[in-house]
Design a protein around this motif. Structure first.
Motif, PDB file in Angstrom:
ATOM      1  N   LEU A   9       0.852  -1.190   0.000  1.00  0.00           N
ATOM      2  CA  LEU A   9       0.000   0.000   0.000  1.00  0.00           C
ATOM      3  C   LEU A   9       0.885   1.237   0.000  1.00  0.00           C
ATOM      4  O   LEU A   9       1.781   1.365   0.847  1.00  0.00           O
ATOM      5  N   VAL A  10       0.636   2.133  -0.918  1.00  0.00           N
ATOM      6  CA  VAL A  10       1.457   3.334  -1.049  1.00  0.00           C
ATOM      7  C   VAL A  10       0.550   4.539  -1.279  1.00  0.00           C
ATOM      8  O   VAL A  10      -0.520   4.409  -1.884  1.00  0.00           O
ATOM      9  N   GLN A  11       0.970   5.682  -0.792  1.00  0.00           N
ATOM     10  CA  GLN A  11       0.213   6.913  -0.968  1.00  0.00           C
ATOM     11  C   GLN A  11       0.390   7.457  -2.383  1.00  0.00           C
ATOM     12  O   GLN A  11       1.413   7.204  -3.041  1.00  0.00           O
ATOM     13  N   VAL A  12      -0.599   8.221  -2.831  1.00  0.00           N
ATOM     14  CA  VAL A  12      -0.490   8.885  -4.134  1.00  0.00           C
ATOM     15  C   VAL A  12       0.800   9.698  -4.183  1.00  0.00           C
ATOM     16  O   VAL A  12       1.133  10.419  -3.221  1.00  0.00           O
ATOM     17  N   GLY A  13       1.503   9.602  -5.291  1.00  0.00           N
ATOM     18  CA  GLY A  13       2.752  10.324  -5.454  1.00  0.00           C
ATOM     19  C   GLY A  13       3.969   9.573  -4.966  1.00  0.00           C
ATOM     20  O   GLY A  13       5.106  10.025  -5.192  1.00  0.00           O
ATOM     21  N   ASN A  82       7.477   5.397 -10.146  1.00  0.00           N
ATOM     22  CA  ASN A  82       7.456   6.682  -9.441  1.00  0.00           C
ATOM     23  C   ASN A  82       6.126   7.400  -9.663  1.00  0.00           C
ATOM     24  O   ASN A  82       5.387   7.094 -10.593  1.00  0.00           O
ATOM     25  N   HIS A  83       5.850   8.351  -8.818  1.00  0.00           N
ATOM     26  CA  HIS A  83       4.657   9.205  -8.932  1.00  0.00           C
ATOM     27  C   HIS A  83       3.386   8.369  -9.085  1.00  0.00           C
ATOM     28  O   HIS A  83       2.588   8.587 -10.008  1.00  0.00           O
ATOM     29  N   LEU A  84       3.221   7.422  -8.193  1.00  0.00           N
ATOM     30  CA  LEU A  84       2.085   6.498  -8.293  1.00  0.00           C
ATOM     31  C   LEU A  84       0.756   7.220  -8.141  1.00  0.00           C
ATOM     32  O   LEU A  84       0.611   8.111  -7.303  1.00  0.00           O
ATOM     33  N   GLN A  85      -0.173   6.795  -8.970  1.00  0.00           N
ATOM     34  CA  GLN A  85      -1.535   7.316  -8.952  1.00  0.00           C
ATOM     35  C   GLN A  85      -2.515   6.170  -8.682  1.00  0.00           C
ATOM     36  O   GLN A  85      -2.170   4.998  -8.895  1.00  0.00           O
ATOM     37  N   VAL A 119      -2.612   1.840  -4.527  1.00  0.00           N
ATOM     38  CA  VAL A 119      -2.297   3.252  -4.349  1.00  0.00           C
ATOM     39  C   VAL A 119      -3.486   3.928  -3.691  1.00  0.00           C
ATOM     40  O   VAL A 119      -4.600   3.919  -4.221  1.00  0.00           O
ATOM     41  N   SER A 120      -3.237   4.506  -2.536  1.00  0.00           N
ATOM     42  CA  SER A 120      -4.297   5.115  -1.747  1.00  0.00           C
ATOM     43  C   SER A 120      -4.239   6.630  -1.841  1.00  0.00           C
ATOM     44  O   SER A 120      -3.160   7.228  -1.765  1.00  0.00           O
ATOM     45  N   SER A 121      -5.402   7.223  -2.008  1.00  0.00           N
ATOM     46  CA  SER A 121      -5.474   8.690  -2.012  1.00  0.00           C
ATOM     47  C   SER A 121      -5.916   9.220  -0.651  1.00  0.00           C
ATOM     48  O   SER A 121      -5.999  10.413  -0.457  1.00  0.00           O
TER      49      SER A 121
END
Length: 121
Positions: A9-13, A82-85, A119-121
Motif C-alpha cells: 500500500l502506497v500513498q499517491v505520489g 514513481n509518482h504512483l496514482q 495506491v491510496s489517495s
C-alpha cells in the motif's frame, strides 16, 4: 521460478521498486518483462529488458513512468515506479521468455505469481 516482491500500500505520489527473483533456470538466457493486471482490465505490458540487460523496451503508453532493469549477477529483475496514482492499483507480474519480442507480442514462457500494488489517495 519467478517470485515478485516489493508491492504493498502506497500513498499517491509515492514510489515503489518491485523485485523479481528468478531461480531454476539460467537467468541470463532469458529476456525479462513486467506486466500488470487490474480488475476488469486487460493485462498491460510495462517494460522489459533483453538478456544482457544492456537494452530496455517500453511501450509508448507507459514511457517515462516505469524503469525496468536487471542484475544478472543476482538473478533478479527490478521495476521502479514513481509518482504512483490510484489507477496504478493492480497486480504486477514479472515474466521470462528466451525472446523479448515473443515476450511482448505473443506471451512469455514463464510467469511469476504477482505482487499487489495498491495506491491510496
Amino acid at each position: 521460478q519467478l517470485v515478485e516482491s516489493g508491492g504493498g500500500l502506497v500513498q499517491v505520489g509515492g514510489s515503489l521498486r518491485l523485485t523479481c527473483a528468478a531461480s531454476g533456470r539460467t537467468f541470463s538466457s532469458y529476456a525479462m518483462g513486467w506486466f500488470r493486471q487490474a480488475p476488469g482490465k486487460e493485462r498491460e505490458f510495462l517494460g522489459g529488458t533483453i538478456k544482457s540487460g544492456s537494452s530496455t523496451y517500453y511501450p509508448d503508453s507507459v514511457k517515462g513512468r516505469f524503469t525496468s532493469s536487471r542484475d544478472n549477477s543476482k538473478d533478479t529483475a527490478y521495476l521502479q515506479i514513481n509518482h504512483l496514482q490510484p489507477q496504478a492499483t493492480a497486480v504486477y507480474l514479472c515474466a521470462e521468455d528466451r525472446s523479448l519480442p515473443t515476450l511482448v507480442v505473443v506471451s512469455p514462457e514463464f510467469w511469476g505469481q504477482g505482487t499487489q500494488v495498491t495506491v491510496s489517495s
